[in-house]
Design a protein around this motif. Structure first.
Motif, mmCIF file in Angstrom:
data_model
loop_
_atom_site.group_PDB
_atom_site.id
_atom_site.type_symbol
_atom_site.label_atom_id
_atom_site.label_comp_id
_atom_site.label_asym_id
_atom_site.label_seq_id
_atom_site.Cartn_x
_atom_site.Cartn_y
_atom_site.Cartn_z
ATOM 1 N N TRP A 116 5.764 9.784 -10.924
ATOM 2 C CA TRP A 116 5.567 8.405 -11.389
ATOM 3 C C TRP A 116 6.479 8.136 -12.571
ATOM 4 O O TRP A 116 6.671 8.998 -13.421
ATOM 5 N N ASN B 226 7.591 6.824 -7.642
ATOM 6 C CA ASN B 226 6.802 5.599 -7.749
ATOM 7 C C ASN B 226 7.003 5.055 -9.153
ATOM 8 O O ASN B 226 6.855 5.779 -10.127
ATOM 9 N N TYR C 276 -6.550 8.899 -11.651
ATOM 10 C CA TYR C 276 -6.111 7.497 -11.653
ATOM 11 C C TYR C 276 -7.096 6.576 -12.380
ATOM 12 O O TYR C 276 -6.677 5.628 -13.049
ATOM 13 N N TYR D 164 0.863 -1.180 0.000
ATOM 14 C CA TYR D 164 0.000 0.000 0.000
ATOM 15 C C TYR D 164 0.897 1.226 0.000
ATOM 16 O O TYR D 164 1.698 1.413 0.907
ATOM 17 N N VAL D 165 0.766 2.060 -1.018
ATOM 18 C CA VAL D 165 1.494 3.318 -1.101
ATOM 19 C C VAL D 165 0.492 4.409 -0.736
ATOM 20 O O VAL D 165 -0.565 4.511 -1.355
ATOM 21 N N ASN D 166 0.807 5.197 0.284
ATOM 22 C CA ASN D 166 -0.095 6.250 0.758
ATOM 23 C C ASN D 166 0.386 7.602 0.250
ATOM 24 O O ASN D 166 1.538 7.978 0.483
ATOM 25 N N LEU D 167 -0.499 8.338 -0.430
ATOM 26 C CA LEU D 167 -0.146 9.638 -0.986
ATOM 27 C C LEU D 167 -1.118 10.706 -0.504
ATOM 28 O O LEU D 167 -2.335 10.518 -0.589
ATOM 29 N N VAL E 77 -2.673 2.019 -4.215
ATOM 30 C CA VAL E 77 -2.278 3.379 -3.850
ATOM 31 C C VAL E 77 -3.439 3.973 -3.077
ATOM 32 O O VAL E 77 -4.567 4.034 -3.575
ATOM 33 N N HIS F 104 2.949 14.146 -7.373
ATOM 34 C CA HIS F 104 3.610 12.872 -7.074
ATOM 35 C C HIS F 104 4.253 12.333 -8.352
ATOM 36 O O HIS F 104 3.604 12.249 -9.396
#
Length: 140
Positions: free
Chosen positions: A118, A71, A19, A4-7, A46, A116
């Motif tokens: 990517w 990411n 997304y 789990y990537v938290n943004l 995410v 963010h």
């Protein structure tokens, strides 16, 4: 093991739309007015967290300038890397780095609406092994 990537995000609805526009799905089980779970693939999610909600998970200040993490997503081909990056640009993403072509590895980079970073990369494993062998890189 799931990842789990938290943004932190300023506008949850806009981030969800971004997304989803890239072709990812939202998991309603972990989505409400404070957060949304974006499923990249099975086992990789995410979590988009409104800025004020994000701060409830840490005592450290949230980075607002610069970059904290890149990411990275692996694409099945150069064309798929281009396709996802171009889709990101069309729906509000911005270019962070020009395309990188190392011969055996190719990548495209973009920032989401909150900045963010990517990277979408494709690696040709056979070409990589050849390149490393030619260079005498250990472990090949």
């Amino acid at each position: 093991m799931p990842i789990y990537v938290n943004l932190p995000v300023a506008d949850l609805d806009a981030s969800k739309a971004f997304y989803e526009g890239l072709g990812f799905s939202i998991d309603p089980r972990f989505t409400d007015e404070k957060a949304a779970a974006v499923v990249l693939e099975e086992g990789i999610t995410v979590m988009l967290l409104r800025n004020e909600f994000f701060t409830t998970f840490t005592k450290r200040p949230v980075a607002t300038d610069g970059i904290e993490v890149i990411n990275s997503i692996e694409a099945a081909s150069r064309e798929k890397a281009d396709e996802l990056a171009e889709k990101a640009f069309a729906i509000g993403g911005s270019v962070t780095v020009d395309p990188q072509d190392m011969g055996w590895m190719y990548s495209r980079s973009f920032a989401d609406p909150d900045g963010h970073h990517w990277e979408v990369m494709y690696a040709d494993e056979a070409a990589m092994a050849e390149a490393f062998a030619a260079e005498g890189t250990p472990g090949t």
